[in-house]
Structures are given as C-alpha cells and as structure tokens.
Design a protein around this motif. Structure first.
Motif, PDB file in Angstrom:
ATOM      1  N   VAL A 302       0.849  -1.185   0.000  1.00  0.00           N
ATOM      2  CA  VAL A 302       0.000   0.000   0.000  1.00  0.00           C
ATOM      3  C   VAL A 302       0.887   1.237   0.000  1.00  0.00           C
ATOM      4  O   VAL A 302       1.941   1.264   0.653  1.00  0.00           O
ATOM      5  CB  VAL A 302      -0.967   0.024   1.210  1.00  0.00           C
ATOM      6  N   VAL A 303       0.472   2.236  -0.774  1.00  0.00           N
ATOM      7  CA  VAL A 303       1.092   3.561  -0.724  1.00  0.00           C
ATOM      8  C   VAL A 303       0.018   4.575  -0.367  1.00  0.00           C
ATOM      9  O   VAL A 303      -1.184   4.359  -0.615  1.00  0.00           O
ATOM     10  CB  VAL A 303       1.757   3.969  -2.051  1.00  0.00           C
ATOM     11  N   PHE A 304       0.443   5.697   0.183  1.00  0.00           N
ATOM     12  CA  PHE A 304      -0.433   6.822   0.452  1.00  0.00           C
ATOM     13  C   PHE A 304       0.007   7.979  -0.436  1.00  0.00           C
ATOM     14  O   PHE A 304       1.201   8.180  -0.664  1.00  0.00           O
ATOM     15  CB  PHE A 304      -0.371   7.224   1.931  1.00  0.00           C
ATOM     16  N   ALA A 305      -0.968   8.711  -0.941  1.00  0.00           N
ATOM     17  CA  ALA A 305      -0.663   9.885  -1.770  1.00  0.00           C
ATOM     18  C   ALA A 305      -1.564  11.030  -1.312  1.00  0.00           C
ATOM     19  O   ALA A 305      -2.729  10.818  -0.977  1.00  0.00           O
ATOM     20  CB  ALA A 305      -0.888   9.576  -3.244  1.00  0.00           C
ATOM     21  N   ARG A 306      -1.034  12.237  -1.329  1.00  0.00           N
ATOM     22  CA  ARG A 306      -1.804  13.384  -0.855  1.00  0.00           C
ATOM     23  C   ARG A 306      -1.630  14.572  -1.785  1.00  0.00           C
ATOM     24  O   ARG A 306      -0.609  14.721  -2.459  1.00  0.00           O
ATOM     25  CB  ARG A 306      -1.376  13.758   0.567  1.00  0.00           C
ATOM     26  N   THR A 307      -2.669  15.398  -1.809  1.00  0.00           N
ATOM     27  CA  THR A 307      -2.634  16.640  -2.570  1.00  0.00           C
ATOM     28  C   THR A 307      -3.523  17.649  -1.882  1.00  0.00           C
ATOM     29  O   THR A 307      -4.409  17.286  -1.093  1.00  0.00           O
ATOM     30  CB  THR A 307      -3.090  16.420  -4.027  1.00  0.00           C
ATOM     31  N   ASP A 308      -3.312  18.922  -2.168  1.00  0.00           N
ATOM     32  CA  ASP A 308      -4.154  19.992  -1.635  1.00  0.00           C
ATOM     33  C   ASP A 308      -5.099  20.486  -2.716  1.00  0.00           C
ATOM     34  O   ASP A 308      -4.679  20.720  -3.869  1.00  0.00           O
ATOM     35  CB  ASP A 308      -3.310  21.171  -1.140  1.00  0.00           C
ATOM     36  N   TYR A 330      -9.604   9.782   1.692  1.00  0.00           N
ATOM     37  CA  TYR A 330      -9.847  10.638   2.859  1.00  0.00           C
ATOM     38  C   TYR A 330      -9.853  12.098   2.412  1.00  0.00           C
ATOM     39  O   TYR A 330      -8.997  12.519   1.626  1.00  0.00           O
ATOM     40  CB  TYR A 330      -8.756  10.464   3.908  1.00  0.00           C
ATOM     41  N   LEU A 331     -10.805  12.869   2.911  1.00  0.00           N
ATOM     42  CA  LEU A 331     -10.838  14.305   2.679  1.00  0.00           C
ATOM     43  C   LEU A 331     -10.803  15.005   4.032  1.00  0.00           C
ATOM     44  O   LEU A 331     -11.661  14.761   4.884  1.00  0.00           O
ATOM     45  CB  LEU A 331     -12.099  14.708   1.903  1.00  0.00           C
ATOM     46  N   ASN A 332      -9.772  15.823   4.217  1.00  0.00           N
ATOM     47  CA  ASN A 332      -9.584  16.542   5.488  1.00  0.00           C
ATOM     48  C   ASN A 332      -9.651  15.594   6.684  1.00  0.00           C
ATOM     49  O   ASN A 332     -10.263  15.876   7.715  1.00  0.00           O
ATOM     50  CB  ASN A 332     -10.610  17.667   5.620  1.00  0.00           C
ATOM     51  N   GLY A 333      -9.010  14.428   6.520  1.00  0.00           N
ATOM     52  CA  GLY A 333      -8.869  13.485   7.610  1.00  0.00           C
ATOM     53  C   GLY A 333     -10.010  12.513   7.791  1.00  0.00           C
ATOM     54  O   GLY A 333      -9.926  11.606   8.634  1.00  0.00           O
ATOM     55  N   LYS A 334     -11.091  12.630   7.004  1.00  0.00           N
ATOM     56  CA  LYS A 334     -12.245  11.743   7.148  1.00  0.00           C
ATOM     57  C   LYS A 334     -12.404  10.853   5.915  1.00  0.00           C
ATOM     58  O   LYS A 334     -12.277  11.316   4.782  1.00  0.00           O
ATOM     59  CB  LYS A 334     -13.522  12.560   7.356  1.00  0.00           C
ATOM     60  N   LEU A 371      -6.645  16.102   0.302  1.00  0.00           N
ATOM     61  CA  LEU A 371      -7.170  14.835  -0.211  1.00  0.00           C
ATOM     62  C   LEU A 371      -6.056  13.809  -0.099  1.00  0.00           C
ATOM     63  O   LEU A 371      -4.942  14.032  -0.582  1.00  0.00           O
ATOM     64  CB  LEU A 371      -7.612  14.981  -1.662  1.00  0.00           C
ATOM     65  N   LEU A 372      -6.338  12.690   0.560  1.00  0.00           N
ATOM     66  CA  LEU A 372      -5.350  11.633   0.740  1.00  0.00           C
ATOM     67  C   LEU A 372      -5.953  10.311   0.318  1.00  0.00           C
ATOM     68  O   LEU A 372      -7.111  10.018   0.639  1.00  0.00           O
ATOM     69  CB  LEU A 372      -4.888  11.570   2.202  1.00  0.00           C
ATOM     70  N   VAL A 373      -5.192   9.518  -0.437  1.00  0.00           N
ATOM     71  CA  VAL A 373      -5.659   8.207  -0.888  1.00  0.00           C
ATOM     72  C   VAL A 373      -4.675   7.141  -0.432  1.00  0.00           C
ATOM     73  O   VAL A 373      -3.456   7.368  -0.373  1.00  0.00           O
ATOM     74  CB  VAL A 373      -5.834   8.145  -2.425  1.00  0.00           C
ATOM     75  N   ALA A 374      -5.216   5.970  -0.080  1.00  0.00           N
ATOM     76  CA  ALA A 374      -4.407   4.780   0.207  1.00  0.00           C
ATOM     77  C   ALA A 374      -4.694   3.779  -0.900  1.00  0.00           C
ATOM     78  O   ALA A 374      -5.846   3.358  -1.087  1.00  0.00           O
ATOM     79  CB  ALA A 374      -4.770   4.208   1.567  1.00  0.00           C
ATOM     80  N   VAL A 375      -3.670   3.403  -1.659  1.00  0.00           N
ATOM     81  CA  VAL A 375      -3.854   2.542  -2.834  1.00  0.00           C
ATOM     82  C   VAL A 375      -3.087   1.243  -2.633  1.00  0.00           C
ATOM     83  O   VAL A 375      -1.864   1.252  -2.460  1.00  0.00           O
ATOM     84  CB  VAL A 375      -3.378   3.245  -4.127  1.00  0.00           C
TER      85      VAL A 375
END
Length: 392
Positions: A302-308, A330-334, A371-375
């Motif tokens: 699994v990787v995590f990726a984030r963007t604003d 996840y958006l703003n931690g949720k 915005l954060l995704v776990a793929v």
C-alpha cells in the motif's frame, strides 16, 4: 550560372576528410543492416533454469519444416544485443494451449522492459495483441486499455506467421504477415527510450520462434521530455509515501506518517502510475476474494498519496475516482470512499481493468483541503486517478 569543377590536385587533408566520411558511411550502413539471430543456444542467454533438460526451459529443434526455439514460459534474452530504435522481425507459431506469447525490447532487466504480446486464445478480439511495459517488477496490463495499447488480429493455429516491430522514440508499430498497415500502433511507450536488449517471452503453454533478425537505427533522433499532463478538473500534482506491506500498515485508518514524501505527477490519460515510482508486489497467485475482503493481505503493498485542493469558497463537488487495485479516500482526515477492483474480485471473470468508474460527493471548505488516498496493489498495475466535476 555554370557549375565549374575546382582545378588542381586535391590536398592531403581532402583525402583524409573523404576517408573519414567513407568510414562513417560504412559504419552507418553496417549498423543499418539486418542481423540474423540463429535459433541455436549460443544466440541466447540461457541459465540453468532455462536449460533444455528442463520442461520449463528453451528447447531448440525443428518445427513445421524449419529450425526454431520453443519457449514454454519466461523470458529468453538474445545475447549481445543493444537496441533503442530499429526493427525486430521473427516468425511465430502457437500451440493449441498457448496463452501469452511475445517479445520484450529495450530490456534493462526482467523487471523493466517494454513488451508486446499476442493472446492466441483471444484471436479476432480486441484483446488479441497488447502492449504493456514491465515497470519495477510487474506488467501494468490492467491500466492500458486504449486502441493504442490493444488491437484485434487473427492469430493462426499451428502454422508460421510473420511479425515485424518497428520502434522509434516513444512509439512503436507491429505489422503482421507483410502488411503495410500496422495491426497495433503504440503512441506512448511508457518507459524512457533507452537502449536495452531484446527478449522472447511466453507464459502458459508457450510457443515457437524462428527466422529472428533485428536492425538498429544507426542515428536515433533525440527524444524530448514529456510535458506535464494536465486537464481541467484533474488533480495532477501529488506527494507519494514509501510502500508498506499491508499486513503491517492498514489502509483503512488515516495514517500518521513521518517518512519522506516524493513529488509525483499524473500522466496520460490522467492517472498517477505508482509502478513508475515503487516496486510492485507482483503477487502470484492472487489472494482469494475472502482474503482481499478482509484486507491486510500479507505480501500486498500500500502507498499513500496526498494533494491539496484549493477552493475559493465552500462548495460541493463530485470526485471521480479510478484505481487499481484497492483504494481508500480521505478528505480533510475523514474517510469518504473505499473500493476494490482487483483481478477476479468483483466477479470470477473480472479483469480489474482501470477506469474512472467510481465517484463520491464531497464538500470543499474555503481555502486548502487535503485529499489523501491509500492505494493497495496485488498485481497487474498500480495506479490511481482523481478528478473534480461540478455537483449536480
């Protein structure tokens, strides 16, 4: 105006310059010549696992009236070939139980190369001829589904047919049986256009190769760097975490990561190709549907990726989502979305092919939104894509 030849005896340096030019022309012509690859063991890099004494190894002999090499499975590198641009030609014959049969080119290693292959069992369908790169340990076939990566063709059974592959820069064309019209034209080879080897490849049943030859382009043209891929609504700039084993790090919990984040970017047609940056788990066989449903499969990554996302005002949007294999958003931690799209997960015959097929309604705050995704990846292609569109 009349052309007038210069009178007098040529100088010593004129002879030297002419000699240099002639040598250069000879070398260029030599490189441009077609070089035959005899179908003998000496032409290939054969290790102990590929020896003819093994049923899994390459076997040399006669088939349908000519000398050939039979490859049951795996890669068989041509010895001593360095190739960036040029032409590779060969004859191929399938077996009744052949599944995948093709060639690799610009081979850096077994983990990194370009591959074009045929699927005899999918003859006369759009799945018959396919292109995929191998990137950091896996073929990303689930991700590439356009007409520039797949094509229909008739693949004969138990008879020889001819293949010619022409490679230039970031593109290549495959021709069958002497046709002037390409069966497949790949317009975006995914790996950087560096020199590499040539390899035969087979998986499941194997097949025969004969009359192999190649011709190097003596003067390949420089290839420019691809521009940043952008499109209205597409979230193209991301930061990517290291890869973690899913048995140790849960995708369904918002992460507290102190590790290094790497800047990455979307590419055509809009996805972030994780295989470009991280080594694939390339799991085979695949975990069962029940194991994937429970999650935290040992060996998966699994990787995590984030963007604003910057918003001038509070507003609602639709977030369109594509992914392979699993994703949690996840958006703003949720957590706002989760989905699974692995091979055979949604149904027994599901290929897990990539597409912008899911969506979730979201609410953006005025200003910055994380915005954060776990793929999660098992095999076949590791990627994600996120795109904003107006709410209805």
């Amino acid at each position: 105006m009349h052309f007038r030849a210069t009178q007098g005896r040529p100088s010593y340096w004129s002879y030297v310059i002419e000699a240099v030019i002639l040598v250069g022309c000879f070398i260029s012509a030599l490189h441009a010549q077609s070089i035959a690859i005899p179908t003998t063991p000496a032409s290939f890099e054969i290790d102990a696992a590929q020896s003819g004494s093994s049923e899994k190894g390459a076997q040399f002999g006669d088939f349908l009236g000519r000398r050939a090499v039979f490859l049951p499975s795996g890669f068989l590198n041509v010895r001593g070939v360095s190739f960036r641009d040029g032409t590779f030609e060969f004859d191929m014959a399938t077996k009744p139980d052949s599944f995948f049969l093709g060639v690799g080119f610009r081979v850096e290693s077994e983990a990194n190369m370009e591959v074009i292959y045929l699927r005899p069992g999918a003859s006369d369908t759009v799945e018959a001829v396919q292109y995929t790169p191998r990137l950091n340990g896996d073929a990303v076939w689930q991700l590439l589904n356009s007409t520039h990566e797949k094509a229909s063709a008739h693949i004969p059974k138990s008879e020889w047919f001819h293949i010619k592959i022409v490679v230039q820069g970031r593109s290549c064309k495959l021709f069958m049986n002497g046709s002037n019209d390409p069966t497949l034209e790949v317009t975006n080879l995914r790996r950087e256009p560096n020199e590499g080897g040539i390899a035969l490849w087979a998986l499941g049943g194997g097949g025969y190769f004969s009359n192999l030859s190649y011709r190097r382009d003596p003067d390949p043209k420089p290839v420019s760097k691809l521009p940043r891929y952008e499109r209205a609504g597409l979230l193209s700039d991301w930061e990517l975490s290291p890869a973690y084993d899913t048995s140790e790090v849960a995708a369904d919990k918002y992460p507290n990561l102190a590790g290094r984040w790497e800047k990455v970017y979307a590419e055509d047609p809009g996805f972030v190709l994780v295989n470009r940056y991280r080594t694939s788990p390339a799991m085979f066989p695949m975990p069962s549907r029940d194991e994937m449903l429970k999650g935290r499969v040992k060996g998966a990554k699994v990787v995590f990726a984030r963007t604003d996302i910057r918003s001038a005002k509070a507003q609602d949007k639709i977030l369109k989502i594509g992914y392979s294999d699993d994703i949690v958003v996840y958006l703003n931690g949720k957590q706002i979305f989760s989905g699974k799209n692995a091979l055979s997960y949604r149904s027994n015959d599901s290929l897990g092919t990539f597409g912008l097929n899911d969506e979730a309604p979201i609410h953006l705050n005025a200003g910055a939104n994380e915005l954060l995704v776990a793929v999660t990846e098992y095999n076949g292609g590791w990627a994600f894509q996120c795109e904003l569109s107006p709410a209805p």
